[in-house]
Scaffold this active site. Structure first.
Site, short mmCIF file in Angstrom:
data_model
loop_
_atom_site.label_atom_id
_atom_site.label_comp_id
_atom_site.label_asym_id
_atom_site.label_seq_id
_atom_site.Cartn_x
_atom_site.Cartn_y
_atom_site.Cartn_z
N HIS A 1 -11.83 6.19 1.35
CA HIS A 1 -11.90 7.48 2.03
C HIS A 1 -11.56 8.61 1.08
CE1 HIS A 1 -7.52 7.18 1.81
NE2 HIS A 1 -7.73 5.89 2.02
N GLU B 1 -11.01 1.08 -1.80
CA GLU B 1 -10.07 0.02 -1.43
C GLU B 1 -10.74 -1.21 -0.82
OE1 GLU B 1 -7.19 0.96 1.70
OE2 GLU B 1 -8.09 2.93 1.89
N GLU C 1 -6.48 -1.11 -4.41
CA GLU C 1 -6.86 0.29 -4.15
C GLU C 1 -6.40 1.21 -5.26
OE1 GLU C 1 -4.95 2.10 -0.72
OE2 GLU C 1 -6.54 3.60 -0.54
N ASP D 1 0.87 -1.19 0.00
CA ASP D 1 0.00 0.00 0.00
C ASP D 1 0.90 1.24 0.00
OD1 ASP D 1 -1.84 2.05 0.54
OD2 ASP D 1 -3.13 0.69 1.68
N HIS E 1 -6.75 10.92 5.07
CA HIS E 1 -8.07 10.32 5.30
C HIS E 1 -9.09 11.38 5.65
CE1 HIS E 1 -5.33 6.87 6.01
NE2 HIS E 1 -6.26 6.24 5.34
N ASP F 1 -3.28 7.38 -3.52
CA ASP F 1 -3.21 6.24 -2.59
C ASP F 1 -3.53 4.99 -3.40
OD1 ASP F 1 -3.37 4.57 -0.36
OD2 ASP F 1 -5.03 5.67 0.59
#
Ligand code: MN
Ligand code: MN
Length: 301
Positions: free
Chosen positions: A159, A192, A287, A88, A167, A99
């Protein structure tokens, strides 16, 4: 929501490109036996070299650990032939964040679970448009994972991403929770899905390697002050790894631990403990980050 500035879009796109490059490099470099500390430092250095900054420490959570594992400084942890590793990676350019996550299955036994998370992500991304209710994404993720024979992790979600904030609202569910928040123009967010053969629920472990400034409060100890100043200057309100503090500040282990403990006790920083499924179970993740701009969807990677 106001329309995003040209510079903001350029920064998002650059963050996305660097993230994609870092994911590709990770896939190429991560092998059975790879030392995870050295690997993490190498990927993060590659991000900086391209003109980005890690938006958070690279997460290399393994097997039943769903999120928030990053190696400690000079850790001996290595990838093993039984591991399923979630890579990640977050990158920011002037605070604008991409992200992303992918899962590497060294065990050779969890290909279906890896594919299920990827399929769920692809299907969810295909639905996205301005005006979509976020609950619709959760419904698609849950249905896709269940059709493949797995469960979503109900207490992990995608998010929004804000400037220097990894976030933000809206929360993007991985279950059919009927959330009626609308995807608005000008919003950037990560989807994600996490797939598992476990309960579909993670609990906090005791270990934490990732922290973030919570509130600036006066601290007495010089170690705590030194760490706080360093983190504020370099990572602002973004998550940071204790190994970054250790590498850059070169304090003794004792001094660093005293400083970190005071910062936690005073409520200046918060920890992100490991998030774990049941022992012996496996978790996979996929993600990506999308930006809604002038009625269209920009895929950052
Ligand atoms: Mn992520
Ligand atoms: Mn995320």
């Amino acid at each position: 929501m106001t329309s995003l500035e040209k510079q903001a879009i350029a920064n998002y796109k650059k963050a996305g490109e660097i993230t994609a490059g870092a994911q590709a490099l990770a896939k190429q470099k991560l092998k059975v036996g790879t030392n995870l500390f050295e690997f993490a430092e190498e990927i993060e250095a590659a991000i900086r070299k391209k003109g980005g900054q890690p938006a958070f420490p690279i997460n290399l959570s393994r097997n039943n650990v769903a999120a928030h594992y990053t190696p400690a400084f000079e850790s001996e942890d290595a990838a093993s032939e039984n591991d399923v590793i979630k890579v990640d990676i977050g990158v920011h350019v002037d605070g604008f964040i991409a992200d992303s996550a992918s899962t590497i299955d060294f065990s050779g036994r969890h290909g279906a679970m890896v594919n299920a998370a990827e399929d769920a992500l692809e299907k969810a991304v295909g639905l996205v448009k301005v005006g979509l209710e976020v609950g619709r994404i959760g419904k698609e993720v849950e249905a896709t994972l269940k059709a493949a024979g797995f469960r979503p992790i109900e207490n992990l979600s995608g998010h929004g991403v804000g400037v220097y904030d990894a976030h933000t609202p809206p929360s993007i569910p991985n279950i059919d929770n009927k959330a009626s928040t609308i995807i608005e123009d000008g919003v950037a967010f990560a989807i994600e899905p996490f797939a598992t053969d476990g309960k579909g629920y993670v609990r906090e472990g005791s270990q934490a390697e990732i922290f973030q400034i919570k509130e600036k409060r006066p601290v007495r100890g010089q170690e705590a002050r030194k760490i706080l100043e360093f983190v504020e200057q370099n990572y602002k309100t973004l998550p940071f790894a204790e190994r970054w503090v250790q590498r850059e500040l070169k304090m003794t282990d004792f001094a660093r631990k005293v400083g970190m403990r005071e910062l936690m006790q005073k409520g200046c920083i918060m920890a992100f403990p490991l998030l774990k499924e049941e022992e012996g179970k496996t978790v996979t993740q996929a993600e990506t980050t999308l930006v809604m701009h002038e009625g269209k969807v920009i895929h950052l990677l």
